[in-house]
Motif scaffolding. Sequence first.
Motif, PDB file in Angstrom:
ATOM      1  N   GLU A  55     -85.735  80.365 -65.046  1.00 23.58           N
ATOM      2  CA  GLU A  55     -85.732  81.900 -65.092  1.00 23.58           C
ATOM      3  C   GLU A  55     -86.726  82.018 -65.141  1.00 23.58           C
ATOM      4  O   GLU A  55     -86.490  83.665 -64.633  1.00 23.58           O
ATOM      5  CB  GLU A  55     -84.302  82.277 -65.655  1.00 23.58           C
ATOM      6  N   ASP A  56     -88.084  81.284 -65.286  1.00 19.44           N
ATOM      7  CA  ASP A  56     -88.979  82.708 -65.732  1.00 19.44           C
ATOM      8  C   ASP A  56     -89.947  81.655 -64.619  1.00 19.44           C
ATOM      9  O   ASP A  56     -91.593  82.382 -64.340  1.00 19.44           O
ATOM     10  CB  ASP A  56     -89.997  81.822 -67.229  1.00 19.44           C
ATOM     11  N   ASP A  89     -71.832  81.681 -60.621  1.00 17.62           N
ATOM     12  CA  ASP A  89     -71.695  82.353 -62.281  1.00 17.62           C
ATOM     13  C   ASP A  89     -73.180  81.971 -62.312  1.00 17.62           C
ATOM     14  O   ASP A  89     -73.171  83.090 -63.720  1.00 17.62           O
ATOM     15  CB  ASP A  89     -72.060  80.619 -63.387  1.00 17.62           C
ATOM     16  N   ALA A  90     -74.251  82.719 -61.607  1.00 11.20           N
ATOM     17  CA  ALA A  90     -75.364  83.470 -61.748  1.00 11.20           C
ATOM     18  C   ALA A  90     -75.095  85.061 -61.915  1.00 11.20           C
ATOM     19  O   ALA A  90     -74.155  84.986 -60.677  1.00 11.20           O
ATOM     20  CB  ALA A  90     -76.497  83.313 -61.286  1.00 11.20           C
ATOM     21  N   THR A 110     -85.946  86.389 -66.971  1.00  7.69           N
ATOM     22  CA  THR A 110     -85.611  85.846 -68.058  1.00  7.69           C
ATOM     23  C   THR A 110     -84.651  86.598 -68.832  1.00  7.69           C
ATOM     24  O   THR A 110     -85.023  87.785 -69.037  1.00  7.69           O
ATOM     25  CB  THR A 110     -87.127  85.870 -68.668  1.00  7.69           C
ATOM     26  N   ASP A 111     -83.729  86.452 -69.198  1.00  9.53           N
ATOM     27  CA  ASP A 111     -82.343  86.897 -70.309  1.00  9.53           C
ATOM     28  C   ASP A 111     -82.764  86.247 -71.866  1.00  9.53           C
ATOM     29  O   ASP A 111     -81.875  87.214 -72.275  1.00  9.53           O
ATOM     30  CB  ASP A 111     -81.252  87.238 -69.782  1.00  9.53           C
ATOM     31  N   ASP A 112     -83.478  86.186 -72.142  1.00 12.56           N
ATOM     32  CA  ASP A 112     -83.290  85.938 -74.151  1.00 12.56           C
ATOM     33  C   ASP A 112     -82.165  85.569 -74.359  1.00 12.56           C
ATOM     34  O   ASP A 112     -82.242  85.734 -75.575  1.00 12.56           O
ATOM     35  CB  ASP A 112     -84.186  87.108 -74.532  1.00 12.56           C
ATOM     36  N   VAL A 113     -81.431  85.260 -73.831  1.00 15.55           N
ATOM     37  CA  VAL A 113     -80.100  84.422 -74.187  1.00 15.55           C
ATOM     38  C   VAL A 113     -80.106  82.664 -73.553  1.00 15.55           C
ATOM     39  O   VAL A 113     -80.431  82.317 -72.607  1.00 15.55           O
ATOM     40  CB  VAL A 113     -78.924  84.807 -74.025  1.00 15.55           C
ATOM     41  N   VAL A 114     -79.706  81.900 -74.538  1.00 15.70           N
ATOM     42  CA  VAL A 114     -79.198  80.318 -74.529  1.00 15.70           C
ATOM     43  C   VAL A 114     -77.508  81.087 -73.319  1.00 15.70           C
ATOM     44  O   VAL A 114     -77.034  80.766 -73.910  1.00 15.70           O
ATOM     45  CB  VAL A 114     -79.633  80.055 -76.062  1.00 15.70           C
ATOM     46  N   ASP A 117     -82.251  77.357 -67.532  1.00 16.37           N
ATOM     47  CA  ASP A 117     -83.075  78.287 -68.552  1.00 16.37           C
ATOM     48  C   ASP A 117     -83.855  77.615 -69.413  1.00 16.37           C
ATOM     49  O   ASP A 117     -83.969  77.071 -69.950  1.00 16.37           O
ATOM     50  CB  ASP A 117     -81.217  77.771 -69.843  1.00 16.37           C
ATOM     51  N   VAL A 118     -84.609  78.842 -70.355  1.00  8.36           N
ATOM     52  CA  VAL A 118     -86.308  78.828 -70.554  1.00  8.36           C
ATOM     53  C   VAL A 118     -85.962  79.071 -72.090  1.00  8.36           C
ATOM     54  O   VAL A 118     -86.557  78.764 -73.074  1.00  8.36           O
ATOM     55  CB  VAL A 118     -87.319  78.979 -70.051  1.00  8.36           C
TER      56      VAL A 118
END
Length: 194
Positions: free
Chosen positions: A53-54, A81-82, A123-127, A166-167
């Motif tokens: 995502e980054d 699902d994105a 990048t959404d900062d969510v796991v 996911d990052v």
Amino acid sequence: MKYIILCLGLLFVASCGNEYVVEDNFDLEELPGYVAFDAPGNGIVLDEIVVLEDAGSTSLTIECPTGTLSDITVTYSVSGDAVQGVDYDIAGLTGNTGTVVISPNEAEFLDRDNVDLVVDLYTDDVVDGVKSLIITLESATNAEGSVAVGRGGTDLLKVAVISIGDVDCESNLAGTYDYVSSDFFCEGGPVNGS
């Protein structure tokens, strides 16, 4: 000199005879035009595209390998699902559908007419694990009318799947945390000057 005369004589004899007419031996038929995703080499399958995502962005090439004399408007749909606007964005995408235009490339005869569909990644900062984005070519038209979708008008190279990794890391330390701020003192008073 004899060698040159002999070669010219053989060339004259070889050129005599019936003319070869392609149409007498082959049934030539114009291939119908179509649009499809471009696969590496001459592949008929587009492998799943895996990105983080980054990564910033990724792109897919949509081509008309038979060429076109006028702009082709290609309509596509997205699913998976994105989430648009959270995990990705595609310029011109409204809801679950969008369009791109393939223009004739008259400057480069050997290059196929194509357009890149750019997918911007966020990048959404969510796991939230791996998310999938599925892009399906739905229809295409140009000035002459409808253009087939998929390689040769089949389902081949009609669908592209992007897996967005996911990052964000999940903490191994369970629980809720709070912090306390304090002033640290050195000789002569507090460090922050208060």
